[in-house]
Design a protein around this motif. Structure first.
Motif, PDB file in Angstrom:
ATOM      1  N   LEU A  87      -0.291 -21.403  13.938  1.00  0.00           N
ATOM      2  CA  LEU A  87      -0.531 -22.396  14.980  1.00  0.00           C
ATOM      3  C   LEU A  87      -1.949 -22.301  15.529  1.00  0.00           C
ATOM      4  N   ARG A  88      -2.343 -21.098  15.943  1.00  0.00           N
ATOM      5  CA  ARG A  88      -3.688 -20.924  16.506  1.00  0.00           C
ATOM      6  C   ARG A  88      -4.765 -20.799  15.434  1.00  0.00           C
ATOM      7  N   GLN A  89      -4.341 -20.572  14.203  1.00  0.00           N
ATOM      8  CA  GLN A  89      -5.279 -20.451  13.073  1.00  0.00           C
ATOM      9  C   GLN A  89      -6.211 -19.245  13.216  1.00  0.00           C
ATOM     10  N   TRP A  90      -5.763 -18.193  13.912  1.00  0.00           N
ATOM     11  CA  TRP A  90      -6.528 -16.942  13.979  1.00  0.00           C
ATOM     12  C   TRP A  90      -6.089 -16.086  12.799  1.00  0.00           C
ATOM     13  N   ARG A  91      -6.788 -16.198  11.704  1.00  0.00           N
ATOM     14  CA  ARG A  91      -6.299 -15.622  10.451  1.00  0.00           C
ATOM     15  C   ARG A  91      -7.108 -14.436   9.939  1.00  0.00           C
ATOM     16  N   GLY A  92      -8.378 -14.374  10.302  1.00  0.00           N
ATOM     17  CA  GLY A  92      -9.233 -13.346   9.713  1.00  0.00           C
ATOM     18  C   GLY A  92      -8.697 -11.937   9.879  1.00  0.00           C
ATOM     19  N   TRP A  93      -8.155 -11.629  11.054  1.00  0.00           N
ATOM     20  CA  TRP A  93      -7.660 -10.284  11.344  1.00  0.00           C
ATOM     21  C   TRP A  93      -6.506  -9.879  10.438  1.00  0.00           C
ATOM     22  N   SER A  94      -5.758 -10.881   9.912  1.00  0.00           N
ATOM     23  CA  SER A  94      -4.554 -10.588   9.134  1.00  0.00           C
ATOM     24  C   SER A  94      -4.847 -10.307   7.659  1.00  0.00           C
ATOM     25  N   PHE A  95      -6.125 -10.406   7.249  1.00  0.00           N
ATOM     26  CA  PHE A  95      -6.448 -10.216   5.831  1.00  0.00           C
ATOM     27  C   PHE A  95      -5.945  -8.889   5.265  1.00  0.00           C
ATOM     28  N   PRO A  96      -6.136  -7.743   5.961  1.00  0.00           N
ATOM     29  CA  PRO A  96      -5.611  -6.482   5.405  1.00  0.00           C
ATOM     30  C   PRO A  96      -4.101  -6.505   5.191  1.00  0.00           C
ATOM     31  N   LEU A  97      -3.375  -7.245   6.032  1.00  0.00           N
ATOM     32  CA  LEU A  97      -1.929  -7.345   5.864  1.00  0.00           C
ATOM     33  C   LEU A  97      -1.569  -8.270   4.708  1.00  0.00           C
ATOM     34  N   VAL A  98      -2.285  -9.388   4.594  1.00  0.00           N
ATOM     35  CA  VAL A  98      -2.002 -10.343   3.521  1.00  0.00           C
ATOM     36  C   VAL A  98      -2.254  -9.707   2.156  1.00  0.00           C
ATOM     37  N   VAL A  99      -3.291  -8.894   2.043  1.00  0.00           N
ATOM     38  CA  VAL A  99      -3.592  -8.206   0.784  1.00  0.00           C
ATOM     39  C   VAL A  99      -2.378  -7.425   0.301  1.00  0.00           C
ATOM     40  N   VAL A 100      -1.724  -6.737   1.222  1.00  0.00           N
ATOM     41  CA  VAL A 100      -0.540  -5.948   0.892  1.00  0.00           C
ATOM     42  C   VAL A 100       0.685  -6.842   0.742  1.00  0.00           C
ATOM     43  N   GLY A 101       0.804  -7.831   1.621  1.00  0.00           N
ATOM     44  CA  GLY A 101       1.970  -8.702   1.588  1.00  0.00           C
ATOM     45  C   GLY A 101       2.112  -9.466   0.289  1.00  0.00           C
ATOM     46  N   MET A 102       1.009  -9.728  -0.391  1.00  0.00           N
ATOM     47  CA  MET A 102       1.060 -10.458  -1.653  1.00  0.00           C
ATOM     48  C   MET A 102       1.248  -9.526  -2.853  1.00  0.00           C
ATOM     49  N   ASN A 103       1.307  -8.218  -2.599  1.00  0.00           N
ATOM     50  CA  ASN A 103       1.597  -7.254  -3.668  1.00  0.00           C
ATOM     51  C   ASN A 103       2.546  -6.190  -3.135  1.00  0.00           C
ATOM     52  N   SER A 104       3.617  -6.653  -2.517  1.00  0.00           N
ATOM     53  CA  SER A 104       4.534  -5.730  -1.851  1.00  0.00           C
ATOM     54  C   SER A 104       5.250  -4.802  -2.832  1.00  0.00           C
ATOM     55  N   ILE A 105       5.601  -5.318  -4.000  1.00  0.00           N
ATOM     56  CA  ILE A 105       6.279  -4.476  -4.993  1.00  0.00           C
ATOM     57  C   ILE A 105       5.364  -3.339  -5.439  1.00  0.00           C
ATOM     58  N   ALA A 106       4.087  -3.659  -5.654  1.00  0.00           N
ATOM     59  CA  ALA A 106       3.130  -2.648  -6.122  1.00  0.00           C
ATOM     60  C   ALA A 106       2.980  -1.523  -5.110  1.00  0.00           C
TER      61      ALA A 106
END
Length: 414
Positions: free
Chosen positions: A334-353
């Motif tokens: 909603l607020r589009q504050w996304r930059g801070w979440s990059f370290p989480l997204v990196v892991v979230g897109m390779n959760s099995i690994a």
């Protein structure tokens, strides 16, 4: 298991968070938050807290940290106990998006059902493989989160695309059926004065944790334990199965299927054409309702026990899952504050690994760091804080691997 490389249009698709089949970045961040917590071993905070409590047993701060980053012995729970419910919940949310994408790409229902069944088998097998690591033989147990997801995954797919009414009735039936199964079991539970040493329950432990708990929900003296005594001994074993030390049961997949179904319902709502703020309101309001329903059931005698996934726990933990996702949805989508979440997204897109690395390589990575950086590398902030330093450094190694995979657009999927 496969790797995939998204097309150049993927970033644009990933940025969308509203209706249709768009990728929900807040879900990737939520998955990443849970996986970072798990792969970093809770940042070693539980062990660090215990070290500090030895010096100051009355410290309220370290007691609170210990409560949040250790599993509850039986009833109740903190943040660490929300790891597995979050896994289950996010599986449902993801299904709402993934199979619509497959459908739009031309996959038939039969092909998608076949994929769901094969994914279920792989998840069960991977769960058994990872929990058997270091054992002398295959550990035929199905309490691991991956195996639990696998046991219910095909059933969840059969509910995909059904109406909200069907989902709600099915979830209610699963939880009511679980309650009936436990409540009708004729066992008398455990006498807290004597315990049940043969089932791994000492008298001291029972007196501390079971006095206020109804006998139907006692550790290793319930219907789930009875089922496992029969079912798990059907598999080849070095020694007969007698009990699970943590009190976890295979039939947990029945009420946890309700948790996945709640996630599917949530995913369908987020994928709908509702206005974004309306979606946020629904996430928050249903989250609060879930917490309240779980607490009311607990007050009525169905305790909040994650280890046997009581109906009250299913509702209570889902409430927290909804509120966590709501917070991330509000900030990221909603607020589009996304930059801070990059370290989480990196892991979230390779959760099995990262999950597999955490299960298989944690000790090896720690020893390797000590080999190259010195035996005392984890004590740089003092011996009491060594567990936190070790867990963080090891977790960072796993994160760097995921970052390298992310940069090369390699994403492991089942």
């Amino acid at each position: 298991m496969s790797s995939s490389a998204p097309s150049s249009a993927a970033p644009a698709r990933d940025a969308a968070a509203s209706a249709g089949s768009s990728r929900l970045q807040s879900l990737d961040a939520y998955r990443g938050l849970i996986m970072v917590t798990l792969a970093f071993n809770g940042f070693g905070l539980a062990a660090t807290a215990r070290n500090h409590l030895q010096a100051d047993p009355q410290s309220g701060f370290w007691r609170a940290v210990c409560h949040q980053f250790e599993h509850a012995e039986w009833a109740g729970g903190g943040y660490w106990d929300l790891i597995q419910p979050s896994f289950m919940f996010m599986v449902g949310v993801s299904m709402a998006y993934s199979y619509v994408n497959r459908q739009r790409q031309g996959d038939s229902w039969g092909r998608m059902f076949g994929h769901a069944c094969s994914r279920a088998v792989v998840l069960i097998a991977l769960g058994i493989f990872l929990t058997s690591n270091g054992s002398r033989s295959t550990g035929w147990q199905f309490m691991n989160v991956l195996s639990q997801i696998g046991l219910g995954y095909a059933c969840l797919f059969l509910l995909w695309g059904r109406s909200l009414r069907t989902h709600a009735i099915t979830a209610a039936a699963l939880l009511l059926g679980t309650w009936a199964l436990y409540a009708a079991y004729p066992g008398a539970g455990i006498d807290p004065a004597k315990g049940a040493p043969a089932a791994g329950v000492t008298a001291a432990w029972a007196q501390e944790h079971l006095v206020a708990v109804g006998p139907a929900w006692h550790k290793n003296a319930n219907v789930g334990h009875a089922v496992d005594l029969w079912f798990l001994n059907l598999f080849p074993r070095r020694e007969p199965f007698a009990f699970n030390t943590g009190g976890y049961q295979t039939i947990n997949f029945i009420p946890s299927l309700a948790t996945m179904l709640f996630g599917l319902m949530c995913g369908e709502m987020l994928r709908s054409n509702r206005e974004a703020r309306r979606k946020l309101f629904l996430l928050v309001s249903t989250g609060v309702a879930g917490l309240g329903a779980g607490l009311v059931l607990s007050w009525l005698g169905v305790p909040l026990v994650k280890r046997i996934w009581t109906p009250s726990w299913a509702l209570y933990s889902t409430g927290w899952c909804l509120l966590l996702l709501a917070a991330l949805y509000a900030v990221i989508d909603l607020r589009q504050w996304r930059g801070w979440s990059f370290p989480l997204v990196v892991v979230g897109m390779n959760s099995i690994a990262i999950y597999a690395m955490g299960m298989l390589l944690r000790s090896w990575t720690a020893k390797t760091l000590q080999t190259h950086l010195g035996e005392n590398v984890f004590k740089i902030l003092g011996p009491a804080n060594a567990p936190a330093v070790q867990a963080t450094m090891v977790g960072l190694m796993f994160w760097l691997v995921c970052w390298g995979m992310y940069r090369r657009k390699i994403f492991l999927r089942i």
